[in-house]
Design an enzyme around this catalytic site. Structure first.
Site, short mmCIF file in Angstrom:
data_model
loop_
_atom_site.label_atom_id
_atom_site.label_comp_id
_atom_site.label_asym_id
_atom_site.label_seq_id
_atom_site.Cartn_x
_atom_site.Cartn_y
_atom_site.Cartn_z
N ARG A 173 -15.93 3.18 -8.71
CA ARG A 173 -16.62 4.38 -7.93
C ARG A 173 -17.20 4.21 -6.56
NH1 ARG A 173 -18.02 6.37 -14.08
NH2 ARG A 173 -16.48 7.87 -14.45
N ASP A 182 -14.18 4.52 1.23
CA ASP A 182 -15.11 5.21 0.16
C ASP A 182 -16.10 6.21 0.49
OD1 ASP A 182 -16.43 4.79 -2.83
OD2 ASP A 182 -14.31 5.41 -2.68
N ARG A 210 -5.36 19.85 -7.11
CA ARG A 210 -5.33 18.84 -7.89
C ARG A 210 -6.13 17.77 -6.95
NH1 ARG A 210 -3.23 13.31 -6.09
NH2 ARG A 210 -2.49 12.24 -7.95
N ASP A 212 -7.42 14.31 -6.01
CA ASP A 212 -7.05 13.08 -6.10
C ASP A 212 -8.04 11.97 -6.59
OD1 ASP A 212 -4.94 11.08 -5.07
OD2 ASP A 212 -6.52 10.61 -3.92
N HIS A 216 -12.45 7.50 -9.35
CA HIS A 216 -13.30 6.96 -8.11
C HIS A 216 -14.45 7.43 -7.57
CE1 HIS A 216 -9.92 3.79 -8.56
NE2 HIS A 216 -9.24 5.09 -8.56
N GLU A 248 -7.13 14.07 -11.19
CA GLU A 248 -6.09 12.80 -11.57
C GLU A 248 -6.97 11.74 -11.82
OE1 GLU A 248 -5.29 9.90 -8.49
OE2 GLU A 248 -3.37 9.15 -9.60
N ARG A 352 3.60 20.54 -15.66
CA ARG A 352 4.22 20.20 -14.06
C ARG A 352 5.54 19.64 -14.11
NH1 ARG A 352 0.06 16.56 -10.87
NH2 ARG A 352 1.30 14.82 -12.04
C1 AAO Z 1 -1.67 2.15 0.90
C2 AAO Z 1 -1.15 0.69 0.71
C3 AAO Z 1 -2.40 -0.14 0.45
C4 AAO Z 1 -3.34 -0.12 1.54
C5 AAO Z 1 -3.96 1.19 1.60
C6 AAO Z 1 -4.81 1.45 2.51
O1 AAO Z 1 -0.07 0.67 -0.35
O2 AAO Z 1 -1.77 -1.77 0.35
O3 AAO Z 1 -4.29 -1.02 1.16
O4 AAO Z 1 -2.82 2.11 1.93
O5 AAO Z 1 -4.29 1.03 4.12
C7 AAO Z 1 -1.25 6.16 -2.43
C8 AAO Z 1 -0.41 4.89 -2.77
C9 AAO Z 1 -1.17 3.69 -2.43
C10 AAO Z 1 -1.70 3.81 -0.74
C11 AAO Z 1 -2.30 4.96 -0.76
C12 AAO Z 1 -3.18 5.17 0.66
O6 AAO Z 1 -0.35 4.71 -4.09
O7 AAO Z 1 -0.30 2.46 -2.11
O8 AAO Z 1 -2.29 2.67 -0.35
O9 AAO Z 1 -1.80 6.16 -1.02
O10 AAO Z 1 -2.13 5.38 1.48
C13 AAO Z 1 -4.80 3.81 -8.90
C14 AAO Z 1 -6.00 5.13 -8.79
C15 AAO Z 1 -5.00 6.42 -8.61
C16 AAO Z 1 -4.30 6.36 -7.63
C17 AAO Z 1 -3.43 5.10 -7.80
C18 AAO Z 1 -2.06 4.86 -7.07
O11 AAO Z 1 -6.87 5.11 -9.81
O12 AAO Z 1 -6.31 7.66 -8.31
O13 AAO Z 1 -3.93 3.96 -7.74
N1 AAO Z 1 -3.38 7.46 -7.59
C19 AAO Z 1 -3.85 8.36 -6.17
C20 AAO Z 1 -2.46 8.98 -5.44
C21 AAO Z 1 -1.95 7.79 -4.79
C22 AAO Z 1 -2.75 7.48 -3.54
C23 AAO Z 1 -4.21 7.39 -3.95
C24 AAO Z 1 -4.55 7.79 -5.13
C25 AAO Z 1 -5.23 7.13 -3.21
O14 AAO Z 1 -1.65 9.62 -6.54
O15 AAO Z 1 -0.61 8.40 -4.20
O16 AAO Z 1 -2.37 6.15 -3.29
O17 AAO Z 1 -5.35 8.25 -2.18
C26 AAO Z 1 -4.55 1.06 -13.20
C27 AAO Z 1 -5.45 1.85 -13.21
C28 AAO Z 1 -5.36 3.10 -12.19
C29 AAO Z 1 -4.80 2.61 -10.87
C30 AAO Z 1 -3.61 1.88 -11.01
C31 AAO Z 1 -2.94 1.38 -9.56
O18 AAO Z 1 -3.44 1.62 -13.71
O19 AAO Z 1 -6.06 2.26 -14.42
O20 AAO Z 1 -6.50 3.83 -12.03
O21 AAO Z 1 -4.39 3.62 -10.22
O22 AAO Z 1 -4.10 0.49 -11.71
O23 AAO Z 1 -4.02 0.46 -9.16
C32 AAO Z 1 -0.84 0.25 -16.81
C33 AAO Z 1 -2.52 0.25 -17.07
C34 AAO Z 1 -3.00 1.35 -16.10
C35 AAO Z 1 -2.80 0.94 -14.81
C36 AAO Z 1 -1.23 0.31 -14.49
C37 AAO Z 1 -1.24 -0.09 -13.09
O24 AAO Z 1 -0.19 1.40 -16.90
O25 AAO Z 1 -2.32 1.22 -18.55
O26 AAO Z 1 -4.42 1.70 -16.39
O27 AAO Z 1 -0.88 -0.48 -15.61
O28 AAO Z 1 -1.98 -1.45 -13.07
#
Ligand code: AAO
Length: 512
Positions: A173, A182, A210, A212, A216, A248, A352
């Site tokens: 968070r 953050d 929704r 996002d 966090h 989310e 959805r």
């Molecule tokens: C981009 C670049 C980064 C750069 C950043 C800043 O890719 O390298 O550092 O810019 O310059 C989206 C993209 C990101 C992008 C970001 C900003 O996906 O790649 O970064 O825009 O441009 C976490 C969050 C979750 C998030 C998800 C992607 O908790 O909220 O990551 N989704 C939302 C949006 C998404 C967006 C953002 C948030 C940011 O839908 O489109 O990112 O606004 C675990 C955790 C999750 C975590 C995942 C991935 O999940 O539990 O909470 O999600 O890891 O980090 C199994 C496990 C499961 C685990 C999963 C993956 O399934 O059961 O728990 O494996 O490890």
């Protein structure tokens, strides 16, 4: 008195579970990266007439514009300000779209990015979708305005300033998600700016959000922000309507933060749903369709009233977020239609449907190197419009799963059976199952490697029904299979496992 306040707060939060979808409609479609002008047209020409309940739009706030990689889809998850000009269009185009969609009974839900601003490495300048100047290094976003005081850098205890361990709720968070600056949402000023952004959209006529990256943000901070949201516009919604909130939170278990911490504030995305149903339809890890007799809360998902469900989303259809390889997207179209059909036939959750664009996947060691590729665009980076072909499919790389006959017809099925109980379950103890929705609908799946040939009790009135998967009712004829239901409610089903779509669905409005 204290009890009265608690009851009031509880009632208030339950109201944030209500999507305010117009009578007779049920389902939301995520039109990922669509331009506002194209969404407005789609509401009027397709979504309104076919009974869709709402559209989830991509983040409308001003975002960073990146050259490397070139204009990735995820630049929209890096806000620069709350100005309403983005890759999808201008504030006026947004306003016009919300009005036109509302006027045909299709609600608009905004993907609200309020946990952070752009990446720490975002640099300085005016490379932003409205041209606002900013300096990420100095935490300077004058167009809001936000300054260094408004970020959590001082609160985070990790060396990098980023989240390093999802097992530690404090850093999840208070530190940066993938280096995204953050925001200090415990500060009244920041809460005010976020609420101001969301209230402007409420006043424009949106039905909800929704939210996002809720994992966090502290639930207590979100509660204050949601509490500051005004009621929905009485131009389209009953007085006193609270914005619909779906948060989310990726919770597949195994982390200290869970969906349970957020469900009192609004609905939560149930990521277990798509991950598990993908495993079931892929027949992985010994999963069988007959095990879904108790699908929903019986599988350990959150309470029905709290759940927002989906088969895939913009993250996990390209390996971001969670769900992994079991997620079934449009790339596996035959399985995708079955899984979406199952979701839309089953009563659990607010559903959805994903609507995507194609990109050139390039796998190296199982990871798609092109997972960043943005929507179909012109050479200048601007997003292409969505052309509709004579056969009602979409062109120029837009997939439009929501327009596929099988999915569009199952959205109508969900509307027709809304409120009816799950009933008349049958299975062959393997991957052939069937179930009804009271006396208003019935669906049969064959996901085994042999034919299904069985007579079942549908619970439906006798008559001849059009199968809405292989075709549909047009005038007084069926363009696909016909199902004859006897006076006793029983009908014979034959489904070859080689059928283009090995499932059959009938409902009260597909009856000849
Ligand atoms: C981009 C670049 C980064 C750069 C950043 C800043 O890719 O390298 O550092 O810019 O310059 C989206 C993209 C990101 C992008 C970001 C900003 O996906 O790649 O970064 O825009 O441009 C976490 C969050 C979750 C998030 C998800 C992607 O908790 O909220 O990551 N989704 C939302 C949006 C998404 C967006 C953002 C948030 C940011 O839908 O489109 O990112 O606004 C675990 C955790 C999750 C975590 C995942 C991935 O999940 O539990 O909470 O999600 O890891 O980090 C199994 C496990 C499961 C685990 C999963 C993956 O399934 O059961 O728990 O494996 O490890």
């Amino acid at each position: 008195m204290k009890l009265l306040i608690l009851v009031a707060l509880f009632g208030l939060s339950l109201a944030q579970h209500n999507p305010h979808i117009r009578y007779g409609r049920t389902t939301i479609v995520q039109l990922f990266e669509w331009r506002w002008a194209d969404i407005a047209a789609e509401c009027e020409r397709f979504l309104g007439p076919n009974g869709f309940g709402g559209v989830q739009i991509s983040p409308p706030s001003e975002h960073i514009v990146l050259n490397s990689p070139w204009r990735p889809w995820w630049q929209r998850y890096q806000p620069i300000s709350y100005n309403l000009c983005s890759r999808s269009g201008s504030e006026n185009e947004l306003r016009n779209m919300i009005t036109r969609c509302n006027n045909v009974g299709v609600n608009i839900y905004v993907d609200a990015v309020i946990n952070h601003m752009c990446g720490a490495g975002g640099g300085e300048g005016t490379h932003s979708s409205c041209g606002s100047w900013f300096n990420a290094g100095k935490r300077d976003f004058p167009s809001v305005p936000y300054s260094a005081w408004d970020f959590n850098d001082h609160k985070c205890r990790t060396g990098s300033g980023d989240i390093e361990n999802y097992g530690d709720a404090y850093q999840v968070r208070d530190c940066r998600l993938v280096s995204l600056l953050d925001l200090a949402l415990e500060k009244d000023y920041v809460r005010g700016k976020v609420a101001e952004y969301m209230n402007k959209l409420v006043d424009m006529g949106v039905a909800g959000f929704r939210v996002d990256a809720c994992k966090h943000m502290w639930p207590g901070d979100l509660a204050v922000v949601y509490g500051r949201l005004r009621n929905l516009s009485t131009k389209w919604f009953p007085a006193g309507s609270r914005p619909f909130i779906y948060q989310e939170v990726i919770d597949l278990g195994g982390e200290p933060i869970s969906s349970r911490e957020y469900v009192h504030l609004g609905r939560v995305t149930e990521f277990k749903y798509g991950a598990k149903l993908g495993t079931v339809f892929r027949r992985w890890h010994g999963e069988k369709l007959c095990y879904t007799r108790n699908w929903g809360e019986g599988w350990g998902f959150m309470a029905d009233r709290d759940a927002l469900v989906f088969i895939d989303n913009h993250d996990n259809q390209r390996g971001h977020g969670a769900g992994g390889a079991s997620i079934i997207s449009f790339w596996d179209s035959r399985l995708h239609k079955m899984a979406v059909g199952y979701m839309l036939a089953h009563p659990y959750g607010v559903a959805r449907v994903m609507s995507s664009y194609r990109w050139d996947r390039h796998f190296v060691n199982g990871k798609d190197q092109n997972d960043w590729v943005g929507p179909p665009s012109h050479a200048d980076g601007s997003t292409k419009s969505v052309p509709i072909n004579p056969d009602q499919t979409c062109g120029d790389g837009w997939v439009c799963e929501h327009r596929w006959r099988q999915i569009k017809n199952m959205v109508i099925f969900r509307n027709v059976v809304n409120g009816q109980p799950h009933s008349n379950w049958w299975d062959n103890q393997s991957n052939q199952v069937a179930f009804g929705r009271g006396n208003r609908g019935f669906i049969v799946f064959n996901n085994d490697d042999w034919d299904l040939d069985v007579t079942l009790n549908t619970g439906m009135p006798g008559g001849t029904y059009c199968d809405v998967i292989s075709g549909q009712k047009e005038g007084n004829r069926c363009t696909g299979k016909q199902i004859h239901v006897g006076g006793d409610g029983r009908a014979h089903f034959r489904i070859s496992n080689r059928d283009e779509d090995p499932f059959v669905a009938i409902h009260a409005e597909s009856k000849l």
